[in-house]
Design a protein around this motif. Structure first.
Motif, PDB file in Angstrom:
ATOM      1  N   THR A 426       0.831  -1.202   0.000  1.00  0.00           N
ATOM      2  CA  THR A 426       0.000   0.000   0.000  1.00  0.00           C
ATOM      3  C   THR A 426       0.863   1.248   0.000  1.00  0.00           C
ATOM      4  N   VAL A 427       0.525   2.145  -0.921  1.00  0.00           N
ATOM      5  CA  VAL A 427       1.178   3.455  -0.994  1.00  0.00           C
ATOM      6  C   VAL A 427       0.086   4.509  -1.078  1.00  0.00           C
ATOM      7  N   ARG A 428       0.490   5.764  -0.912  1.00  0.00           N
ATOM      8  CA  ARG A 428      -0.453   6.875  -1.103  1.00  0.00           C
ATOM      9  C   ARG A 428      -0.218   7.448  -2.493  1.00  0.00           C
ATOM     10  N   GLY A 429      -1.248   7.427  -3.310  1.00  0.00           N
ATOM     11  CA  GLY A 429      -1.059   7.915  -4.659  1.00  0.00           C
ATOM     12  C   GLY A 429      -2.351   7.969  -5.440  1.00  0.00           C
ATOM     13  N   ALA A 430      -2.205   8.265  -6.731  1.00  0.00           N
ATOM     14  CA  ALA A 430      -3.326   8.297  -7.670  1.00  0.00           C
ATOM     15  C   ALA A 430      -3.336   6.970  -8.426  1.00  0.00           C
ATOM     16  N   GLU A 431      -4.362   6.186  -8.225  1.00  0.00           N
ATOM     17  CA  GLU A 431      -4.383   4.822  -8.752  1.00  0.00           C
ATOM     18  C   GLU A 431      -4.257   4.803 -10.265  1.00  0.00           C
ATOM     19  N   GLY A 432      -4.969   5.697 -10.965  1.00  0.00           N
ATOM     20  CA  GLY A 432      -4.928   5.689 -12.426  1.00  0.00           C
ATOM     21  C   GLY A 432      -3.535   5.948 -12.964  1.00  0.00           C
ATOM     22  N   ARG A 433      -2.816   6.891 -12.360  1.00  0.00           N
ATOM     23  CA  ARG A 433      -1.474   7.209 -12.834  1.00  0.00           C
ATOM     24  C   ARG A 433      -0.489   6.084 -12.504  1.00  0.00           C
ATOM     25  N   LEU A 434      -0.652   5.437 -11.363  1.00  0.00           N
ATOM     26  CA  LEU A 434       0.225   4.307 -11.032  1.00  0.00           C
ATOM     27  C   LEU A 434      -0.013   3.141 -11.997  1.00  0.00           C
ATOM     28  N   VAL A 435      -1.257   2.909 -12.364  1.00  0.00           N
ATOM     29  CA  VAL A 435      -1.548   1.870 -13.365  1.00  0.00           C
ATOM     30  C   VAL A 435      -0.898   2.230 -14.700  1.00  0.00           C
ATOM     31  N   GLN A 436      -0.903   3.537 -15.046  1.00  0.00           N
ATOM     32  CA  GLN A 436      -0.268   3.965 -16.292  1.00  0.00           C
ATOM     33  C   GLN A 436       1.227   3.658 -16.276  1.00  0.00           C
ATOM     34  N   VAL A 437       1.896   3.861 -15.140  1.00  0.00           N
ATOM     35  CA  VAL A 437       3.319   3.556 -15.040  1.00  0.00           C
ATOM     36  C   VAL A 437       3.561   2.063 -15.248  1.00  0.00           C
ATOM     37  N   MET A 438       2.766   1.225 -14.568  1.00  0.00           N
ATOM     38  CA  MET A 438       2.943  -0.228 -14.715  1.00  0.00           C
ATOM     39  C   MET A 438       2.721  -0.663 -16.161  1.00  0.00           C
ATOM     40  N   ARG A 439       1.710  -0.140 -16.812  1.00  0.00           N
ATOM     41  CA  ARG A 439       1.426  -0.512 -18.202  1.00  0.00           C
ATOM     42  C   ARG A 439       2.562  -0.067 -19.120  1.00  0.00           C
ATOM     43  N   ASN A 440       3.120   1.155 -18.849  1.00  0.00           N
ATOM     44  CA  ASN A 440       4.246   1.621 -19.665  1.00  0.00           C
ATOM     45  C   ASN A 440       5.443   0.689 -19.538  1.00  0.00           C
ATOM     46  N   LEU A 441       5.762   0.286 -18.302  1.00  0.00           N
ATOM     47  CA  LEU A 441       6.927  -0.574 -18.094  1.00  0.00           C
ATOM     48  C   LEU A 441       6.694  -1.967 -18.675  1.00  0.00           C
ATOM     49  N   ILE A 442       5.479  -2.490 -18.496  1.00  0.00           N
ATOM     50  CA  ILE A 442       5.179  -3.818 -19.066  1.00  0.00           C
ATOM     51  C   ILE A 442       5.226  -3.752 -20.588  1.00  0.00           C
ATOM     52  N   GLY A 443       4.651  -2.682 -21.174  1.00  0.00           N
ATOM     53  CA  GLY A 443       4.694  -2.545 -22.631  1.00  0.00           C
ATOM     54  C   GLY A 443       6.106  -2.378 -23.148  1.00  0.00           C
ATOM     55  N   ASN A 444       6.910  -1.612 -22.417  1.00  0.00           N
ATOM     56  CA  ASN A 444       8.310  -1.448 -22.831  1.00  0.00           C
ATOM     57  C   ASN A 444       9.061  -2.773 -22.755  1.00  0.00           C
ATOM     58  N   ALA A 445       8.837  -3.554 -21.667  1.00  0.00           N
ATOM     59  CA  ALA A 445       9.501  -4.857 -21.545  1.00  0.00           C
ATOM     60  C   ALA A 445       9.032  -5.809 -22.632  1.00  0.00           C
ATOM     61  N   ALA A 446       7.738  -5.757 -22.957  1.00  0.00           N
ATOM     62  CA  ALA A 446       7.209  -6.656 -23.995  1.00  0.00           C
ATOM     63  C   ALA A 446       7.806  -6.334 -25.367  1.00  0.00           C
ATOM     64  N   SER A 447       8.044  -5.046 -25.643  1.00  0.00           N
ATOM     65  CA  SER A 447       8.565  -4.677 -26.962  1.00  0.00           C
ATOM     66  C   SER A 447      10.018  -5.126 -27.148  1.00  0.00           C
ATOM     67  N   PHE A 448      10.764  -5.315 -26.061  1.00  0.00           N
ATOM     68  CA  PHE A 448      12.163  -5.732 -26.166  1.00  0.00           C
ATOM     69  C   PHE A 448      12.356  -7.229 -25.876  1.00  0.00           C
ATOM     70  N   SER A 449      11.295  -7.899 -25.411  1.00  0.00           N
ATOM     71  CA  SER A 449      11.435  -9.331 -25.073  1.00  0.00           C
ATOM     72  C   SER A 449      11.461 -10.184 -26.334  1.00  0.00           C
ATOM     73  N   PRO A 450      12.178 -11.292 -26.299  1.00  0.00           N
ATOM     74  CA  PRO A 450      12.164 -12.227 -27.437  1.00  0.00           C
ATOM     75  C   PRO A 450      10.810 -12.931 -27.518  1.00  0.00           C
TER      76      PRO A 450
END
Length: 545
Positions: A426-450
């Motif tokens: 649990t952290v204090r934050g804006a849920e929508g923006r934190l989800v955006q960060v996770m999606r960006n990192l997952i999408g970035n990892a997916a684009s470079f994964s074999p």
């Protein structure tokens, strides 16, 4: 910007100094005024003087009643002037600063201690000797004091003014008052008369009836200068005024010191703020170092202003760099579109024209994505400053993102491996923006994964922070680029990715969001035991709620 002239450096009384002086001096003035009143003290001294003078007057009246009263032809007791005058002179002789007057029952003056018969029957009027000469300062203090007392409630023994003629030792209560006393009952005690002479001396007069055989045959008026009262009260007044002068001087000095330590630094800070507004202050020294080094509230204000100035200059530099980067990134697809359009106008080959139209469409798509990401990035700071941060559990979010990815993945897409607890992140934050960060990192990892590779999504609690890590099996990041991958428009993408599908703002936006949550985001490489790079790892640390 319009330049304003700096404030005048000549010394002047600032409004803050006037307020400090008023606040510090007003209670002191009230205390001094209350002390200068000295009502109870003077009342006690005057009471003692009146009591002593009244006892003296009673002795005079008793002696006159016994020695100077005879029966007349109607067998009524009357005062014999020939006996009263020498007796009065002998009685008053030990008190040279006093005057006694005897009134008969008919109101006539029988004897006056200051009027004598000289040789040859001449009448001699003696003057009162100057017992207590008063200087100009003493007169001024007494005058001011009496004027001050005129505005205050006066007790019975407060000095009264003159009646008719100027007050002096020769002035006495009226004959009417003396006659009233002669007809008063024997136990009646007349109020004393207290006033000041023109030279400032305090005079007290008491009246005592002369009673013989229970008959009032006259009245004796005894007047004396209250020298000791004036001296005692004057000494205390001078002491109070001296202490007041000393306290006032200390008050002025302390007020000036407070104004110098408060008002002057505030004026300098205001000057610094004005120079910042006009763009004339250097970023390295927006406020005077001496003020910023103070360990008090003004120092805190100066350091806060300095931090704000640094943040403002940093933000302005970032905006300038962002504007330059945006102009550069937008200019590239626009140049490509313009070249394609100019080429199409000069050619007749429909196949080549179709390929150019495809390039234009890709550039338009790139511009659309670029403008969308630029808009999102530009409003992110203001949006985060207005968003109320609430407790957000990241564990269910990681599980939901992993589930969505697995549900929508193709056969060759990478697989997400979740390594996180079911709750407790649990952290204090804006849920929508934190989800955006996770999606960006997952999408970035997916684009470079074999193809069919793995992406590890890890979450854990480390002390006072929550740590989220996204790892892939891609080629990793060049060591020299680990800090640059978060720069705006970083464009190093895999060759298999279609042109224009990313704007280069994803990781930059992710860093903005994480830093708005008081966290940090870092990029590093995964390595095996031999030190070979086996993928990239992005780590987020945010303070736990």
């Amino acid at each position: 910007m319009t330049a304003t002239s700096p404030p005048s450096r000549r010394w002047r009384i600032s409004p803050l100094l006037r307020r400090i002086l008023l606040v510090n001096a007003l209670p002191l003035a009230l205390i001094v005024a209350a002390l200068l009143y000295l009502d109870q003290y003077q009342h006690g001294l005057l009471t003692a003087e009146v009591t002593a003078l009244r006892e003296q007057a009673r002795i005079y009246a008793g002696a006159l009643a016994e020695s100077a009263v005879q029966n007349n032809a109607a067998n009524q007791p009357v005062i014999n002037p020939d006996l009263a005058r020498p007796l009065l002179y002998r009685l008053i002789e030990p008190t040279p600063n006093a005057q006694a007057i005897i009134y008969g029952s008919d109101g006539q003056v029988i004897a006056n201690s200051r009027i004598r018969q000289g040789p040859g029957g001449a009448i001699i009027t003696e003057k009162l000797p100057p017992v207590h000469p008063r200087g100009n300062f003493a007169r001024a203090v007494s005058l001011l004091y009496d004027q001050f007392l005129a505005f205050l409630p006066n007790p019975d023994l407060t000095p009264t003014g003159t009646e008719g003629e100027a007050a002096g030792l020769g002035w006495q209560p009226s004959v009417r008052e003396a006659l009233r006393l002669t007809s008063a009952p024997a136990n009646h005690q007349a109020a004393p008369f207290i006033r000041r002479a023109p030279d400032g001396r305090l005079l007290i007069t008491v009246a005592e009836p002369i009673i013989r055989s229970k008959h009032s045959v006259g009245v004796v008026l005894l007047t004396r200068e209250a020298t000791e009262v004036d001296r005692a009260v004057f000494a205390i007044r001078v002491s109070i005024l001296a202490l007041f002068a000393l306290a006032l001087a200390l008050t002025v000095l302390l007020s000036a010191y407070l104004a110098r330590t408060i008002a002057t630094p505030l004026l300098r800070l205001a000057d610094s703020a004005s120079r910042l507004r006009e763009g004339r202050a250097a970023m390295s020294e927006p406020v005077p170092p001496a003020i910023a080094a103070r360990q008090d509230e003004i120092g805190q204000l100066a350091r806060a202003l300095e931090d704000s100035a640094h943040a403002l200059w940093t933000r302005m530099d970032a905006i300038e760099r962002f504007a330059a980067d945006v102009a550069h990134e937008i200019k590239n697809p626009l140049s490509s579109i313009r070249s394609a359009i100019e080429t199409i106008r000069r050619m007749d080959d429909k196949a080549r024209a179709a390929r150019l139209f495809d390039i234009i469409a890709q550039d338009v798509q790139r511009l659309d994505r670029l403008i969308s990401d630029i808009s999102d990035s530009s409003r992110l700071d203001s949006e985060m400053s207005r968003t109320a941060l609430e407790p957000v559990d990241l564990a269910p979010i990681l599980a939901a993102l992993a589930e969505i990815h697995d549900a929508t993945r193709k056969e060759t897409d990478p697989v997400i491996v979740l390594d996180a607890p079911k709750s407790g992140l649990t952290v204090r934050g804006a849920e929508g923006r934190l989800v955006q960060v996770m999606r960006n990192l997952i999408g970035n990892a997916a684009s470079f994964s074999p193809p069919a590779g793995k992406i590890w999504l890890r979450g854990r609690e480390t002390g006072s922070t929550i740590e989220i890590a996204v790892e892939d099996e891609g080629p990793g990041i060049p060591d020299a680029k680990l800090n640059h991958v978060f720069d705006r428009f970083y464009s190093e993408r895999p060759q298999s990715e279609s042109f224009g599908s990313h704007s280069g703002l994803g990781l930059s936006i992710s860093r903005q969001i994480v830093e708005a949550h008081l966290g940090r985001i870092m990029a590093e490489n995964r390595r095996n035991t031999s030190g070979t790079i086996t993928g990239a790892r992005f780590v987020i640390r945010i303070p736990k709620a």
